[in-house]
Design a protein around this motif. Structure first.
Motif, short mmCIF file in Angstrom:
data_model
loop_
_atom_site.label_atom_id
_atom_site.label_comp_id
_atom_site.label_asym_id
_atom_site.label_seq_id
_atom_site.Cartn_x
_atom_site.Cartn_y
_atom_site.Cartn_z
N UNK A 71 13.24 4.18 6.06
CA UNK A 71 14.72 4.89 6.17
C UNK A 71 16.26 4.85 5.04
N UNK A 72 16.35 3.76 4.90
CA UNK A 72 16.99 3.85 3.40
C UNK A 72 16.36 3.65 2.45
N UNK A 73 15.60 4.81 1.78
CA UNK A 73 14.14 4.62 0.95
C UNK A 73 15.41 3.12 0.00
N UNK B 79 0.57 -0.44 -0.44
CA UNK B 79 -0.38 -0.19 0.37
C UNK B 79 0.63 1.36 0.55
N UNK B 80 2.23 1.62 0.41
CA UNK B 80 2.84 2.33 0.27
C UNK B 80 2.81 2.74 -0.83
N UNK B 81 3.89 1.67 -1.53
CA UNK B 81 4.29 1.49 -2.65
C UNK B 81 2.81 2.60 -3.37
N UNK B 82 2.53 1.28 -3.58
CA UNK B 82 1.29 1.74 -4.70
C UNK B 82 0.56 3.54 -3.88
N UNK B 83 0.28 3.46 -2.35
CA UNK B 83 -0.62 4.82 -2.66
C UNK B 83 0.73 6.16 -3.19
N UNK B 84 1.87 5.77 -3.10
CA UNK B 84 2.75 6.74 -3.33
C UNK B 84 2.75 7.02 -4.52
N UNK B 85 2.25 6.10 -5.55
CA UNK B 85 2.07 6.34 -6.86
C UNK B 85 1.48 7.32 -7.46
#
Lengths: 268, 272
Positions: free
Chosen positions: B238-240, A121-127
């Protein structure tokens, strides 16, 4: 079992009681600690006071977190309940192509480790620009509550005799009328249970929230981040309030289900 | 009828696809996406070549296995003991197992700091009894993490196991007894084999959940015990290093699904 050796029976009873004690020990310790008058976490507390509750209720950041937690839990649990209830009805009352796969998909958020959901969700929502938004938070919590709603209502709808609905239709009631006057009143205890479960699961959620909430703070997120930094006795007061809230909600569910005679199959 | 069923299912299905399936697939994709574009397995090779990842992986499996074994050692006798209680006793015991199950993992983990800390209940008690001279360090190492995890996960084993034990017909045990089998033989030859599928399913469930544990290692392990989830947290927040986080998540997901498939097979067997 009858006739088993007295020695081994006693040993099993002993381990059983120890295991039960192990389960409830954390709860039994946290509650008295929250009324401690001391800053250090010593047990039993040297004296009693309400200072940690005063600190909690007097802190605007905690109150803000409380507001976010409550509104997110309210919105996401109602959304999960409405969409999940309709879907559970569709799955139980109709033959649907790919039924198994659809149902597995609805239960999946419970099986997939929460941290993976959090990363995805972090990756998808960031997009798509939902990261750190209130809407993103509500959607994520809804997805995580769906399996509970589907499981509780799936069982309830299956055991509610479809012929009662058919009688209502054959007497000329519309689908909407049948739902409102026949199906929902009969399923009310289970609907209530599903809603409470969804609400609690959202209110307690910490992993996904910690990843995607951005600047929004919920009570568990704030607790988690405080705990990693330092031991602060205010947390004992928050923990006790959460315990009290959960036990009250569960008691309400148990009473409702017991009255409807459905306690055993929902809980086990 | 098929079409009207989907009228009810479609809203939730659309939400799940948008806010669950697509993000997961997107994550799988990132793990195979090269910087300049195109398919690559370099992120997976990077995982295999970095000792820190392998160490965290081994540590995660070790802590998960120990928590699972501790759960079996405590949970089986507990479920067995509950089966022999009066209906009222069973109700109280089930309530005591279910209540912690619904209380925030955060709250239960936090309580162990109070219980296991240097000035905590356990150390104070042991010092007072004269068993030890100085406090034992339970916190911020694997011991504390394992105790905390076993505590959080115990209900997941006990509830299904107890339900399966209740389903065992007492007449089977009486038949064995009437044929002259001593209690020990009845337990090991009749009762125990009937509970093995439920025990296996419960233990696998606990193991799956342990693999993804995040809160308990972060709080009770300090910075000293890192499990996969905490590593993922670092790689994202932290470290993307999103590509490696995706690759690692994908591996964890595949492993979890494989264990879950075994769980499903056992669970069906125990319900039959």
């Amino acid at each position: 079992m009858s006739g088993q050796g007295a020695w081994s029976r006693r040993l099993i009873a002993f381990v059983g009681i120890v295991a039960l004690g192990f389960l409830v020990l954390p709860l039994l310790v946290v509650v008295p600690m929250s009324f401690s008058s001391a800053k250090a976490l010593t047990f039993p507390p040297p004296g009693y006071s309400l200072r940690w509750y005063e600190t909690f209720f007097g802190d605007s950041r905690w109150m803000e977190a409380m507001w976010v937690s409550t509104t997110v839990a309210a919105l996401s649990s109602v959304l999960a309940l409405v969409l999940g209830g309709l879907a559970a009805y569709g799955l139980r009352r109709f033959t649907v192509r790919g039924q198994g796969a659809v149902e597995a998909n609805f239960i999946a958020p419970l099986v997939v480790p929460a941290v993976i959901v959090a990363v995805a969700l972090y990756l998808g929502f960031a997009k798509v620009g939902l990261l750190g938004t209130y809407l993103g938070l509500v959607l994520a919590h809804t997805v995580l509550s769906v399996p509970l709603v589907i499981m509780v209502l799936g069982v309830a709808i299956r055991s509610f005799d479809v012929r009662i609905e058919q009688v209502s239709w054959s007497l000329g009631a519309s689908w909407f009328r049948t739902m409102r006057s026949v199906v929902l009143p009969n399923l009310a205890p289970s609907v209530f249970a599903a809603w409470i479960f969804a609400f609690i699961s959202s209110f307690d959620e910490v992993i996904v929230t910690n990843f995607i909430a951005g600047a929004y703070e919920t009570v568990p997120k704030r607790m988690f981040n405080e705990l990693i930094l330092e031991i602060n006795p205010t947390i004992t007061a928050v923990a006790t309030l959460l315990i009290a809230f959960t036990m009250l909600a569960l008691a309400a569910v148990a009473v409702m289900l017991h009255r409807a005679g459905r306690l055993k199959d929902t809980m086990l | 009828m098929t079409r009207s069923g989907y009228v009810f299912i479609a809203p939730l299905l659309l939400l799940m696809i948008a806010a669950f399936n697509v993000p997961l697939l997107y994550m799988l994709g990132i793990g195979f996406w090269a910087k300049g574009g195109g398919f690559t397995t370099e992120h997976y090779e990077a995982l295999a070549n970095a000792p820190v990842y392998l160490r965290v992986l081994a540590g995660t499996v070790r802590v998960s296995l120990i928590s699972t074994l501790a759960n079996v050692a405590l949970g089986y006798p507990l479920a067995y003991w509950m089966r022999g209680l009066s209906p009222k006793g069973q109700l109280i015991a089930v309530a005591l197992v279910i209540t912690p199950f619904w209380i925030s993992v955060l709250v239960r983990t936090y309580a162990w700091i109070v219980v296991l800390g240097n000035a905590g209940v356990v150390n104070t008690g042991l010092l007072w009894l004269g068993v030890i001279d100085e406090p034992i360090r339970f916190l911020y190492n694997e011991v504390g993490v394992t105790i905390g995890m076993a505590n959080v996960l115990l209900p997941f084993l006990v509830l299904p196991l107890f339900a399966a034990m209740l389903r065992i017909d007492n007449r089977l045990l009486q038949a064995a007894a009437s044929l002259g089998a001593p209690p020990r033989t009845i337990f090991w030859k009749v009762f125990f084999p009937l509970t093995v599928p439920a025990l296996g399913a419960g233990a696998l469930m606990v193991f799956i959940l342990s693999l993804g544990f995040y809160v308990t290692p972060a709080i009770l392990g300090g910075n000293r015990v890192t499990m996969i989830s905490n590593l993922l947290d670092k790689l994202i927040n932290e470290i993307p290093r999103w590509e490696q986080a995706s690759a690692l998540s994908t591996l964890l997901l595949l492993f979890t699904l494989a264990v879950f498939a075994i769980y499903r097979a056992l669970d069906r067997k125990s319900a039959a």
